[in-house]
Design a protein around this motif. Sequence first.
Motif, short mmCIF file in Angstrom:
data_model
loop_
_atom_site.label_atom_id
_atom_site.label_comp_id
_atom_site.label_asym_id
_atom_site.label_seq_id
_atom_site.Cartn_x
_atom_site.Cartn_y
_atom_site.Cartn_z
N MET A 1 0.83 -1.21 0.00
CA MET A 1 0.00 0.00 0.00
C MET A 1 0.86 1.25 0.00
SD MET A 1 -2.99 -0.90 2.78
CE MET A 1 -3.84 0.65 2.49
N LYS A 2 0.34 2.29 -0.58
CA LYS A 2 1.00 3.60 -0.55
C LYS A 2 0.33 4.42 0.55
CE LYS A 2 2.30 7.44 -3.61
NZ LYS A 2 2.20 7.97 -4.99
N LEU A 3 1.12 4.77 1.56
CA LEU A 3 0.59 5.44 2.74
C LEU A 3 1.12 6.87 2.85
CD1 LEU A 3 1.01 2.58 5.39
CD2 LEU A 3 -0.92 2.99 3.83
N LEU A 4 0.26 7.76 3.28
CA LEU A 4 0.66 9.13 3.58
C LEU A 4 0.58 9.36 5.08
CD1 LEU A 4 1.16 12.17 2.53
CD2 LEU A 4 -1.27 12.44 3.06
N VAL A 5 1.62 9.95 5.65
CA VAL A 5 1.61 10.38 7.04
C VAL A 5 1.84 11.88 7.06
CG1 VAL A 5 2.70 10.19 9.31
CG2 VAL A 5 2.52 8.16 7.84
N LEU A 6 0.87 12.64 7.53
CA LEU A 6 1.02 14.09 7.62
C LEU A 6 1.13 14.45 9.10
CD1 LEU A 6 -0.90 16.71 5.49
CD2 LEU A 6 0.04 17.22 7.73
N THR A 7 2.19 15.17 9.44
CA THR A 7 2.47 15.46 10.84
C THR A 7 3.06 16.86 10.98
OG1 THR A 7 3.77 14.76 12.77
CG2 THR A 7 4.75 14.37 10.61
N THR A 8 2.85 17.46 12.14
CA THR A 8 3.50 18.74 12.43
C THR A 8 4.71 18.56 13.34
OG1 THR A 8 1.94 19.10 14.24
CG2 THR A 8 1.41 20.11 12.10
N SER A 9 5.10 17.31 13.60
CA SER A 9 6.25 17.05 14.46
C SER A 9 6.99 15.83 13.94
CB SER A 9 5.81 16.83 15.91
OG SER A 9 6.92 16.70 16.76
N TYR A 10 8.27 16.02 13.58
CA TYR A 10 9.06 14.93 13.02
C TYR A 10 10.53 15.28 13.22
CZ TYR A 10 9.91 10.97 9.87
OH TYR A 10 10.27 9.75 9.35
N PRO A 11 11.34 14.33 13.66
CA PRO A 11 12.75 14.66 13.94
C PRO A 11 13.52 14.99 12.67
CG PRO A 11 12.39 12.29 14.14
CD PRO A 11 11.04 12.91 13.95
N ARG A 12 14.31 16.04 12.76
CA ARG A 12 15.15 16.43 11.62
C ARG A 12 16.52 15.78 11.68
NH1 ARG A 12 13.15 22.72 12.20
NH2 ARG A 12 11.04 22.05 12.71
N SER A 13 16.79 15.13 12.81
CA SER A 13 18.02 14.36 12.98
C SER A 13 17.77 13.36 14.11
CB SER A 13 19.21 15.28 13.34
OG SER A 13 19.04 15.81 14.65
#
Length: 355
Positions: A1-13
């Motif tokens: 499946m092709k999944l989308l996760v939309l978030t306002t918080s995600y580690p940049r490192s």
Amino acid sequence: MKLLVLTTSYPRSDADPSGHFVRAEARALARRGHEVHVVAPGGSLFDVATRDPLVPSLHVHHAGGGALFGWPGAAARARRDPTRLLNALPFAVAARGKTSTIGPFDRAIAHWIVPSAVPLLLGFSAPLEVVGHGADVRLLCGMPAALRCFAVRVLLDRGASFRFAARASLDALACALPAPLASRLERASRVEPVVLDLPDVSTRARVLRASLAPRSREDKLVVAAGRLVAGKRVDLVIEAAAAASMSIVVVGDGPLRGELAALARARGARATFVGLLPRDEALAWIAAADVLVHASKEEAAPTVVREARALGVPVVACAAGDVAAWARRDPGIVVVAPDVRALSAALLAAAAVCS
């Protein structure tokens, strides 16, 4: 499946504590064979997608807005500098654009009800799962009733399912809705703690413990980790550690750091303030502890408590969110009243068990 996760918080490192549980979930989905696309703050809207170095089928699309979205959260960052709110609209436009470019996708996951689900994923036809965390539930509960009801109703009307990181969050939102809408929300919801992905910090933990002053190395060690703000009640933890004659390491930073350091000196506490640390280093300090104390009064499902237990560290906590329910299932979590005497007694009991 092709999944989308939309978030306002995600580690940049790897060192960034922001949204590490979102990345852990996205990696887990990709390892199951899905093609996963994450749209998250950071970088520039002109950046091309990058592949996760550990899981190549996980693609990360940055949409700007990093000045607003990041540790310790958009609300705290906006309070510190209100001009950061100017990044909200460009991020929203870029996130919608990136999402359209990625599509079509088979399923969407929105971490944070506002703004990831409403308004950013409205208008897309793929099945939608909305993940509610403590911060956005508090935001929704603080909104005017009409806006709160609109946000929940429009998602339910499009057939979205809800997943809450804490039962306390689902209960709080349901209590803030009219009974018919609350019933619909309950039927469409489940509770599931966030995914944890913990590195091996055992060697670093031993090094950190050995780095303490000789007296502190011999003492039982208390660790408190979190933002140094009033709601975390780190002052109670410092006073309790001093009353129990135990050393304490405070991991984190915030506006009360100076005040808390002065309190530690006044109480004669053997306290070390290490500031805001990369996530691996913060976890190593937790692993080095004889007991983690979490006295916060405004929590839903505090990740630091689950991290401590996953690292084998006992926890003394005050009742907030789902912590009391966890304690009923886990004897390694002790819940006490939010006062110095109760906390210090619990620390001494934990120290006796560790001896």
